[in-house]
Design a protein around this motif. Structure first.
Motif, PDB file in Angstrom:
ATOM      1  N   LEU A 195       0.845  -1.167  -0.093  1.00  0.00           N
ATOM      2  CA  LEU A 195       0.068  -0.083   0.076  1.00  0.00           C
ATOM      3  C   LEU A 195       0.938   1.161   0.043  1.00  0.00           C
ATOM      4  O   LEU A 195       1.629   1.448   0.857  1.00  0.00           O
ATOM      5  CB  LEU A 195      -0.985  -0.040   1.241  1.00  0.00           C
ATOM      6  N   LYS A 196       0.853   1.971  -0.817  1.00  0.00           N
ATOM      7  CA  LYS A 196       1.641   3.175  -1.098  1.00  0.00           C
ATOM      8  C   LYS A 196       0.683   4.674  -1.218  1.00  0.00           C
ATOM      9  O   LYS A 196      -0.463   4.486  -2.008  1.00  0.00           O
ATOM     10  CB  LYS A 196       2.566   3.022  -2.425  1.00  0.00           C
ATOM     11  N   ARG A 197       1.494   5.572  -0.960  1.00  0.00           N
ATOM     12  CA  ARG A 197       0.552   7.035  -0.888  1.00  0.00           C
ATOM     13  C   ARG A 197       0.738   7.378  -2.319  1.00  0.00           C
ATOM     14  O   ARG A 197       1.763   7.069  -2.975  1.00  0.00           O
ATOM     15  CB  ARG A 197       1.271   7.829  -0.031  1.00  0.00           C
ATOM     16  N   LEU A 198      -0.572   7.594  -3.064  1.00  0.00           N
ATOM     17  CA  LEU A 198      -0.717   8.199  -4.500  1.00  0.00           C
ATOM     18  C   LEU A 198       0.400   9.220  -4.705  1.00  0.00           C
ATOM     19  O   LEU A 198       0.462  10.203  -4.091  1.00  0.00           O
ATOM     20  CB  LEU A 198      -1.968   8.577  -4.917  1.00  0.00           C
ATOM     21  N   HIS A 199       1.078   9.035  -6.057  1.00  0.00           N
ATOM     22  CA  HIS A 199       2.190  10.106  -6.407  1.00  0.00           C
ATOM     23  C   HIS A 199       2.011  10.136  -7.696  1.00  0.00           C
ATOM     24  O   HIS A 199       1.310   9.471  -8.360  1.00  0.00           O
ATOM     25  CB  HIS A 199       3.473  10.158  -5.756  1.00  0.00           C
ATOM     26  N   PHE A 245      -7.284   2.876  -2.548  1.00  0.00           N
ATOM     27  CA  PHE A 245      -8.181   2.951  -1.048  1.00  0.00           C
ATOM     28  C   PHE A 245      -7.815   4.405  -0.879  1.00  0.00           C
ATOM     29  O   PHE A 245      -6.454   5.000  -0.613  1.00  0.00           O
ATOM     30  CB  PHE A 245      -7.168   2.242  -0.184  1.00  0.00           C
ATOM     31  N   ASN A 246      -8.853   5.087  -0.653  1.00  0.00           N
ATOM     32  CA  ASN A 246      -8.923   6.513  -0.204  1.00  0.00           C
ATOM     33  C   ASN A 246      -9.564   7.258   1.083  1.00  0.00           C
ATOM     34  O   ASN A 246     -10.440   6.470   1.427  1.00  0.00           O
ATOM     35  CB  ASN A 246      -9.428   7.280  -1.345  1.00  0.00           C
ATOM     36  N   CYS A 287      -7.557  15.278   1.441  1.00  0.00           N
ATOM     37  CA  CYS A 287      -7.624  13.637   1.238  1.00  0.00           C
ATOM     38  C   CYS A 287      -6.163  13.095   1.350  1.00  0.00           C
ATOM     39  O   CYS A 287      -5.350  13.706   1.320  1.00  0.00           O
ATOM     40  CB  CYS A 287      -8.151  13.671  -0.252  1.00  0.00           C
ATOM     41  N   ALA A 288      -6.246  11.738   1.539  1.00  0.00           N
ATOM     42  CA  ALA A 288      -5.233  10.948   1.365  1.00  0.00           C
ATOM     43  C   ALA A 288      -5.625   9.747   0.462  1.00  0.00           C
ATOM     44  O   ALA A 288      -6.269   9.079   0.735  1.00  0.00           O
ATOM     45  CB  ALA A 288      -4.784  10.425   2.775  1.00  0.00           C
ATOM     46  N   PHE A 289      -4.914   9.808  -0.659  1.00  0.00           N
ATOM     47  CA  PHE A 289      -5.155   8.616  -1.614  1.00  0.00           C
ATOM     48  C   PHE A 289      -4.024   7.590  -1.517  1.00  0.00           C
ATOM     49  O   PHE A 289      -2.889   8.006  -1.565  1.00  0.00           O
ATOM     50  CB  PHE A 289      -5.376   9.373  -3.142  1.00  0.00           C
ATOM     51  N   HIS A 290      -4.371   6.347  -1.820  1.00  0.00           N
ATOM     52  CA  HIS A 290      -3.349   5.149  -1.831  1.00  0.00           C
ATOM     53  C   HIS A 290      -3.682   4.220  -2.812  1.00  0.00           C
ATOM     54  O   HIS A 290      -4.775   4.067  -3.305  1.00  0.00           O
ATOM     55  CB  HIS A 290      -3.542   4.579  -0.456  1.00  0.00           C
ATOM     56  N   ARG A 323      -8.111  -2.844   6.472  1.00  0.00           N
ATOM     57  CA  ARG A 323      -7.392  -2.910   7.975  1.00  0.00           C
ATOM     58  C   ARG A 323      -6.049  -2.318   7.908  1.00  0.00           C
ATOM     59  O   ARG A 323      -5.904  -1.427   8.921  1.00  0.00           O
ATOM     60  CB  ARG A 323      -7.506  -4.455   8.433  1.00  0.00           C
ATOM     61  N   GLU A 324      -5.322  -2.219   7.110  1.00  0.00           N
ATOM     62  CA  GLU A 324      -4.186  -1.814   7.021  1.00  0.00           C
ATOM     63  C   GLU A 324      -4.153  -0.208   6.965  1.00  0.00           C
ATOM     64  O   GLU A 324      -3.620   0.522   7.646  1.00  0.00           O
ATOM     65  CB  GLU A 324      -3.171  -2.056   5.828  1.00  0.00           C
ATOM     66  N   LEU A 325      -5.158   0.189   6.042  1.00  0.00           N
ATOM     67  CA  LEU A 325      -5.446   1.724   5.829  1.00  0.00           C
ATOM     68  C   LEU A 325      -5.959   2.073   7.251  1.00  0.00           C
ATOM     69  O   LEU A 325      -5.734   3.321   7.588  1.00  0.00           O
ATOM     70  CB  LEU A 325      -6.546   2.011   4.731  1.00  0.00           C
TER      71      LEU A 325
END
Length: 178
Positions: A4-8, A73-74, A57-60, A104-106
């Motif tokens: 799972l990574k933060r969107l870039h 996963f946002n 927001c935090a996008f993944h 669950r990880e998020l």
């Protein structure tokens, strides 16, 4: 192992490929994004990154070893230690626990990295898979969702208090012997 990574910005081609490859699959359980989404993808993607940079927001993305996107996963509308959760996974990994494990990880990241205390998620009544994921990840139904929030479809709001970890059966705040 997927990560799972933060969107870039560099994720854009893989995100577009994910959305295109799974468009029909997603449309079977949620309203289709429409051609305009794909026609204006670059502009929309840049707008998402701007919202993320602003802390709204935090996008993944869940990224496979080969760099392909397995899911999105946002956390959106972050305010007052609360956010709304949204997610979707690729058809070829659906039904294998990927969405549940990643939600669950998020939830853990939401507390540790974003300081969130509560997550909410709305799902349509016809999206049984999403209802199951949310329940397994410790969310509980808290009431009806306005159809306007779900593109005109009736649905349910789910919520998880992040201060209370779910027990092994997924029930939030349950302790042995209580």
């Amino acid at each position: 192992m997927p990560e799972l990574k933060r969107l870039h910005a560099g994720h854009a081609p893989a995100v577009l490929a994910f959305e295109l490859a799974n468009r029909a699959y997603f449309a079977a359980s949620v309203p289709d994004r429409g051609d305009d989404f794909f026609d204006r993808f670059t502009d929309r993607y840049e707008a998402l990154l701007a919202e993320q940079d602003a802390g709204i927001c935090a996008f993944h993305v869940l990224v496979a070893e080969d760099g392909s996107v397995l899911g999105r996963f946002n956390l959106v509308d972050i305010e007052d230690h609360t956010a709304e959760l949204g997610y979707r996974v690729a058809q070829h990994v659906a039904g294998h626990g990927v969405a549940t494990a990643t939600v669950r990880e998020l939830c853990r990241l939401a507390v540790a990295h974003y300081g969130l205390r509560t997550l909410r998620a709305a799902t349509s009544r016809r999206n049984a898979a999403s209802q199951k994921v949310l329940t397994k990840a410790g969310f509980v139904a808290v009431g009806p969702a306005d159809p306007a929030h779900l593109c005109g479809e009736p649905g349910t709001w789910y919520q998880r208090d992040l201060a209370l970890p779910p027990d092994s059966a997924g029930r939030v705040g349950c302790r042995p012997g209580t």
